[in-house]
Design an enzyme around this catalytic site. Structure first.
Site, mmCIF file in Angstrom:
data_model
loop_
_atom_site.group_PDB
_atom_site.id
_atom_site.type_symbol
_atom_site.label_atom_id
_atom_site.label_comp_id
_atom_site.label_asym_id
_atom_site.label_seq_id
_atom_site.Cartn_x
_atom_site.Cartn_y
_atom_site.Cartn_z
ATOM 1 N N LYS A 53 0.757 -1.244 -0.071
ATOM 2 C CA LYS A 53 0.022 0.085 -0.065
ATOM 3 C C LYS A 53 0.856 1.430 0.090
ATOM 4 O O LYS A 53 2.108 1.383 0.235
ATOM 5 C CB LYS A 53 -0.919 0.019 1.168
ATOM 6 C CG LYS A 53 -2.290 -0.893 0.764
ATOM 7 C CD LYS A 53 -3.270 -0.901 2.159
ATOM 8 C CE LYS A 53 -4.538 -1.624 1.592
ATOM 9 N NZ LYS A 53 -5.513 -1.544 2.734
ATOM 10 N N ARG A 109 -3.621 -10.252 4.673
ATOM 11 C CA ARG A 109 -4.081 -10.044 3.360
ATOM 12 C C ARG A 109 -3.166 -9.504 2.374
ATOM 13 O O ARG A 109 -2.875 -8.481 2.781
ATOM 14 C CB ARG A 109 -5.511 -9.399 3.462
ATOM 15 C CG ARG A 109 -6.161 -9.162 2.068
ATOM 16 C CD ARG A 109 -7.459 -8.262 2.098
ATOM 17 N NE ARG A 109 -8.035 -8.232 0.753
ATOM 18 C CZ ARG A 109 -7.587 -7.330 -0.142
ATOM 19 N NH1 ARG A 109 -6.779 -6.537 -0.162
ATOM 20 N NH2 ARG A 109 -8.402 -7.349 -1.363
#
Length: 276
Positions: A222, A256
């Site tokens: 991210k 995840r």
């Protein structure tokens, strides 16, 4: 000890697990448009399972900031063929459908999904909670404000951790009242949070254990990593692995991830660290 029930299979989350991300979107920030054929899909999922993934997360709607708001039909057209291929190719696959729309969830569950991963925790579609309760499957609810299109402007908090805990208290109560048994919470890294807020949240993630439900951490590649390091998402695996160890130390039960093998190595090292 937390266990969740996926189609009658009890999965023990006292050992951290890995959820592999399969984006079937053309515009996801890291792997958008990568899967060109059924064989590409099967090969990717096979590798993730071989590398140690417990869950596979299928998403047809890119929830990145400023992502395109596609129709329900377009989302279904992306995910249902993928679920049909996976259901035919693999037995007893734990598939999570990454959607915030009840219709997509309902159709996906009928085509083999046995978990729901909802970025909105039921706030963007009023039928979501009853749909998940009807199917009696595990429900991952994430903290977010607004929508993917508006969330970047909604980062003003009185007290970040306290506000997130209040949010989850309300959403978990709603889910429990509807009869949802297995709830997992996702702090929502990158969703309506600045980079500094993401790191403050990561440093204090274990304070979300107040709810006594498993935590899923989704930080893989991210912008909190690649913007901080001034690199591209494609170069953010090392940074991801470094922060995955912090996620585990902050009591994450599920990671995840885009890169399953490396996440499993972090879990292996974490176990050695914790046992000494």
């Amino acid at each position: 000890m937390h266990t969740i029930n996926c189609n009658g299979r009890l999965i023990d989350l006292s050992t951290p697990r890995v959820m592999g991300i399969v984006n079937v979107t053309p515009d996801s920030f890291y792997d958008g448009g990568k899967l060109k054929s059924d064989s590409d899909l099967i090969n990717q999922v096979t590798k993730m399972l071989t590398d140690g993934a417990t869950f596979i997360d299928i998403g047809g709607y890119s929830s990145r900031p400023d992502g395109v708001n596609i129709s329900v039909d377009e989302e279904l057209n992306r995910v249902i063929p993928v679920l049909e291929v996976l259901s035919k190719e693999f037995n007893n696959l734990n598939i999570s459908i990454d959607s915030f729309r009840a219709k997509v969830m309902d159709q996906a569950i009928q085509h083999g999904a046995n978990m729901v991963n909802d970025i909105s925790a039921g706030t963007l579609d009023e039928k979501v909670i009853e749909t998940v309760a009807h199917h009696q499957i595990p429900y991952i609810m994430m903290h977010m404000r607004g929508t993917p299109q508006t969330m970047k402007s909604l980062t003003d908090y009185d007290n970040l951790i306290k506000d997130i805990n209040i949010y989850f208290s309300q959403r978990i109560a709603t889910a429990r009242a509807a009869g949802i048994n297995d709830v997992i919470i996702d702090p929502g890294y990158g969703f309506a949070k600045t980079i500094d807020q993401n790191y403050h949240l990561l440093k204090n993630q274990r304070l979300l254990k107040f709810h006594d439900v498993p935590i899923l951490s989704g930080i893989s590649r991210k912008s909190m990593i690649y913007k901080t390091l001034d690199i591209k998402a494609s170069q953010a695996l090392n940074g991801t692995s470094a922060l995955h160890m912090i996620c585990l130390q902050q009591e994450a039960s599920i990671l995840r991830v885009h890169d399953v093998k490396e996440a499993m190595e972090v879990i292996q090292l974490y176990h050695i660290l914790e046992s000494n």
